[in-house]
Design a protein around this motif. Structure first.
Motif, short mmCIF file in Angstrom:
data_model
loop_
_atom_site.label_atom_id
_atom_site.label_comp_id
_atom_site.label_asym_id
_atom_site.label_seq_id
_atom_site.Cartn_x
_atom_site.Cartn_y
_atom_site.Cartn_z
N ALA A 28 0.83 -1.21 0.00
CA ALA A 28 0.00 0.00 0.00
C ALA A 28 0.87 1.26 0.00
O ALA A 28 0.55 2.24 -0.68
CB ALA A 28 -0.94 0.00 1.20
N HIS A 29 1.97 1.22 0.74
CA HIS A 29 2.90 2.36 0.80
C HIS A 29 3.50 2.65 -0.58
O HIS A 29 3.57 3.79 -1.01
CB HIS A 29 3.99 2.06 1.83
CG HIS A 29 5.09 3.05 1.88
ND1 HIS A 29 4.91 4.37 2.24
CD2 HIS A 29 6.41 2.92 1.64
CE1 HIS A 29 6.06 5.00 2.20
NE2 HIS A 29 7.00 4.14 1.84
N ILE A 30 3.91 1.60 -1.28
CA ILE A 30 4.49 1.79 -2.62
C ILE A 30 3.42 2.30 -3.58
O ILE A 30 3.66 3.23 -4.35
CB ILE A 30 5.10 0.46 -3.14
CG1 ILE A 30 6.31 0.07 -2.28
CG2 ILE A 30 5.51 0.59 -4.61
CD1 ILE A 30 6.83 -1.33 -2.54
N LEU A 67 11.33 2.75 -1.84
CA LEU A 67 10.14 2.96 -1.01
C LEU A 67 9.99 1.83 0.00
O LEU A 67 9.69 2.06 1.17
CB LEU A 67 8.89 3.06 -1.89
CG LEU A 67 8.69 4.40 -2.58
CD1 LEU A 67 7.66 4.28 -3.71
CD2 LEU A 67 8.27 5.47 -1.59
N ALA A 68 10.20 0.60 -0.44
CA ALA A 68 10.09 -0.54 0.47
C ALA A 68 11.22 -0.54 1.49
O ALA A 68 11.00 -0.80 2.68
CB ALA A 68 10.10 -1.85 -0.32
N GLY A 69 12.42 -0.21 1.07
CA GLY A 69 13.58 -0.27 1.96
C GLY A 69 13.65 0.84 2.98
O GLY A 69 14.23 0.66 4.06
N ARG A 126 11.05 11.86 -6.06
CA ARG A 126 9.82 12.50 -5.61
C ARG A 126 8.92 11.56 -4.81
O ARG A 126 8.29 11.97 -3.84
CB ARG A 126 9.05 13.06 -6.79
CG ARG A 126 7.81 13.84 -6.35
CD ARG A 126 7.17 14.58 -7.47
NE ARG A 126 7.85 15.78 -7.86
CZ ARG A 126 7.77 16.94 -7.19
NH1 ARG A 126 7.10 17.01 -6.09
NH2 ARG A 126 8.40 18.00 -7.62
N GLU A 127 8.85 10.30 -5.17
CA GLU A 127 8.02 9.35 -4.44
C GLU A 127 8.66 8.95 -3.10
O GLU A 127 7.98 8.58 -2.17
CB GLU A 127 7.77 8.09 -5.27
CG GLU A 127 6.97 8.32 -6.53
CD GLU A 127 7.82 8.79 -7.71
OE1 GLU A 127 7.26 8.95 -8.80
OE2 GLU A 127 9.04 9.00 -7.56
N GLN A 139 18.43 7.23 5.26
CA GLN A 139 17.53 7.14 4.10
C GLN A 139 18.37 6.95 2.85
O GLN A 139 19.39 7.62 2.67
CB GLN A 139 16.70 8.41 4.01
CG GLN A 139 15.69 8.41 2.90
CD GLN A 139 14.86 9.69 2.88
OE1 GLN A 139 15.33 10.75 3.27
NE2 GLN A 139 13.63 9.59 2.42
N LYS A 140 17.94 6.06 1.97
CA LYS A 140 18.66 5.86 0.71
C LYS A 140 17.87 6.51 -0.42
O LYS A 140 16.65 6.41 -0.48
CB LYS A 140 18.87 4.37 0.44
CG LYS A 140 19.90 3.76 1.34
CD LYS A 140 20.36 2.41 0.85
CE LYS A 140 21.44 1.88 1.76
NZ LYS A 140 21.91 0.57 1.34
N ILE A 141 18.64 7.14 -1.31
CA ILE A 141 18.06 7.81 -2.46
C ILE A 141 18.87 7.47 -3.70
O ILE A 141 19.97 6.95 -3.61
CB ILE A 141 17.99 9.35 -2.27
CG1 ILE A 141 19.38 9.93 -2.05
CG2 ILE A 141 17.06 9.69 -1.10
CD1 ILE A 141 19.43 11.45 -2.01
#
Length: 145
Positions: A28-30, A67-69, A126-127, A139-141
């Motif tokens: 749901a988060h993704i 997003l999951a990680g 952005r997501e 946080q990884k980007i």
């Protein structure tokens, strides 16, 4: 790209130590800010989220993994079952873990030599990053080349 490691004790809190519905919450988060993944399926066990589905492009696949990680209690993400179209262009990207004291301006200065290019990093994530002023250590980007 197939297996990413993440800091388990940081990130968005979606579920607690009882992870019985963790896969549904991660999915749901993704999908909340869907980066371009259809037929998404998520399995979660022992701190590892396994993702499968069809991605529009490489960026969608990378964003789904990030997003999951970047969720608390997720230590690893397997993304090898996320498929790309045969004609998908390969974009060269680097991954970066936010450090204490970092700003997107500072990261842009480090990677591009110009802090003004922080917007390129924000747009590429952005997501994953909702507000360019609200990044956090661990946080990884993704950093497009």
């Amino acid at each position: 790209m197939d297996l990413f490691s993440f800091a388990k004790n940081i990130g968005k809190k979606l579920f607690g130590s009882d992870d019985t519905d963790a896969a549904d919450k991660i999915k749901a988060h993704i999908l909340e800010d869907n980066p371009g993944v259809s037929n998404l399926e998520v399995k979660f066990a022992d701190g590892c989220a396994a993702l499968s589905g069809d991605c529009e492009n490489q960026a969608a696949k990378e964003k789904a993994v990030l997003l999951a990680g970047n969720v608390e209690n997720v230590e690893k993400v397997e993304g090898d079952a996320l498929t790309l179209p045969a004609e998908a262009a390969v974009e060269e990207v680097e991954y970066y873990e936010i450090q204490k004291g970092d700003t997107l301006w500072k990261v842009a200065s480090q990677f591009y030599g110009d802090g003004n290019k922080y917007t390129a990093i924000f747009e590429a994530n952005r997501e994953v990053i909702k507000d360019p002023d609200l990044i956090y250590p661990g946080q990884k980007i993704r950093i497009p080349k």
